[in-house]
Design a protein around this motif. Structure first.
Motif, PDB file in Angstrom:
ATOM      1  N   ASN A  74      41.726  44.354  48.520  1.00  0.00           N
ATOM      2  CA  ASN A  74      41.490  42.919  48.699  1.00  0.00           C
ATOM      3  C   ASN A  74      40.216  42.659  49.498  1.00  0.00           C
ATOM      4  O   ASN A  74      39.419  41.777  49.160  1.00  0.00           O
ATOM      5  N   ARG A  97      36.876  40.824  48.019  1.00  0.00           N
ATOM      6  CA  ARG A  97      36.330  39.602  48.631  1.00  0.00           C
ATOM      7  C   ARG A  97      34.853  39.793  48.950  1.00  0.00           C
ATOM      8  O   ARG A  97      34.055  38.863  48.793  1.00  0.00           O
ATOM      9  N   SER A 134      37.310  35.582  44.203  1.00  0.00           N
ATOM     10  CA  SER A 134      38.082  34.565  44.922  1.00  0.00           C
ATOM     11  C   SER A 134      39.493  35.054  45.231  1.00  0.00           C
ATOM     12  O   SER A 134      40.036  35.935  44.550  1.00  0.00           O
ATOM     13  N   ASN A 135      40.098  34.453  46.262  1.00  0.00           N
ATOM     14  CA  ASN A 135      41.459  34.807  46.640  1.00  0.00           C
ATOM     15  C   ASN A 135      42.446  34.522  45.521  1.00  0.00           C
ATOM     16  O   ASN A 135      43.438  35.248  45.350  1.00  0.00           O
TER      17      ASN A 135
END
Length: 370
Positions: free
Chosen positions: A83, A87, A92-93
């Motif tokens: 993750n 990023r 994007s999250n």
């Protein structure tokens, strides 16, 4: 310091540890397929007080206990690392969350569909626990490392209190409790890995992954953190077994031999089990990081590394190999179990190398879910 492989964005020590786990898991499952005297008594539901175990059979089973906690812990670590890296690449999250949800659902469905179909009944094993835990990590990681660590500790420390109040071993278990905390060995369905204790282990792994990727100054070196944590966990294990009360999940000491001390509950995981296995894992992990930091020669095609980099594929493929071998090989004792395990690994090595090449060559294909 841990080195990042520039070509694959992977950390060798993690893959080595995962590869070791895969080899031990293959031994355990080969024993399941071929060992006529295999011991499977890692729960109050499976053990009759006073049963005696042959030391070699018991230790063959026991050395594989480290597999599931390590695999789940490293899954959490990998989620955190992946993750953060994604990023930094500008992803994007929402995209990251969607990928994690899809992968978790896919992994959980492997147990619900593939393995349940093969077993002739619904059976929820480690893939169910991993998949559900991955999906739950989507909202949980928003809470931050400190809160996630506290919640994980609360789940692990409090599970036995909850089970003592709600669970009578051998009695009826409501479905919600079977899916979350209490194992069930039934005729219509079996739950070996109720999700929440394993979620807590994944949460700890995620916290470690956040720490591993942290650039804050003044933090302990990872080797020291892992070694101190591992030794502390082993001390906790000794204390829990010495007191022989809370933390053993009804699997109390039946004597004062090594076998009695190591005979602890995996289904569900007791505090003693988690402390022992994560403690051993942390110490081994620290040693592997030291090996990597020493700039030892890393063969990108070494069997342990290859198995570690294709862990989920290895998990699925090794069952197929074992099923095929069972058609031509007979059951036997431990000696046969060990040489068949070696045969399984020899067969799987080129297959896993080919799969790894395909996965890296087509990173956006469906292969990414394995």
């Amino acid at each position: 310091m841990i080195q990042l492989d520039k070509s694959t964005q992977r950390i060798a020590a993690i893959d080595w540890l995962r590869g070791i786990v895969m080899i031990l898991m293959a031994l355990d499952h080969t024993s399941w397929f071929f060992n006529t005297n295999r011991i499977f008594a890692d729960s109050v539901l499976l053990y009759e007080t006073g049963d005696l175990f042959a030391a070699d059979q018991f230790l063959t089973r026991w050395i594989t206990h480290i597999c599931a906690p390590t695999f789940v812990f490293l899954a959490g670590t990998s989620i955190a690392i992946s993750n953060i890296q994604r990023r930094e690449q500008g992803i994007s999250n929402s995209v990251i969350d969607r990928e994690l949800l899809l992968r978790g659902a896919f992994i959980a469905l492997l147990d619900l569909c593939v393995f349940s179909l093969a077993s002739g009944k619904f059976i929820l094993q480690v893939l169910y626990a991993i998949g559900i835990s991955m999906m739950l990590m989507v909202p949980l990681q928003r809470l931050g490392a400190r809160v996630v660590f506290f919640l994980a500790a609360l789940i692990l420390a409090g599970s036995e209190l909850l089970l003592t109040a709600l669970w009578q071993p051998g009695g009826e278990v409501p479905l919600w409790l079977a899916l979350t905390f209490a194992p069930v060995f039934g005729e219509t369905y079996t739950v070996l890995y109720p999700a929440l204790p394993w979620l807590a282990i994944m949460m700890l792994g995620w916290v470690f992954g956040e720490r591993l990727m942290s650039r804050q100054p003044g933090l302990w070196p990872l080797e020291r953190l892992l070694m101190v944590s591992g030794l502390s966990a082993l001390v906790l294990f000794v204390l829990i077994r010495s007191i022989d009360g809370y933390g053993n999940l009804f699997m109390h000491l039946g004597g004062n031999t090594v076998v009695h001390w190591l005979h602890i509950s995996k289904y569900p995981p007791s505090i003693a089990y988690i402390a022992l296995e994560l403690g051993l894992m942390a110490i081994i992990f620290a040693l592997l990081i030291r090996l990597e930091s020493a700039k030892a020669v890393i063969s990108h095609n070494g069997p342990i590394l290859v198995f570690g980099q294709t862990a989920l594929f290895f998990y699925l493929a090794h069952f197929g190999v074992l099923a095929a071998l069972r058609l031509v090989l007979e059951h036997g004792g431990l000696e046969q179990t060990y040489w068949i395990t070696l045969l399984v690994l020899i067969i799987l090595y080129p297959i896993c190398r080919i799969y790894r090449s395909l996965k890296w060559h087509y990173p956006q294909s469906l292969l990414r879910f394995l």
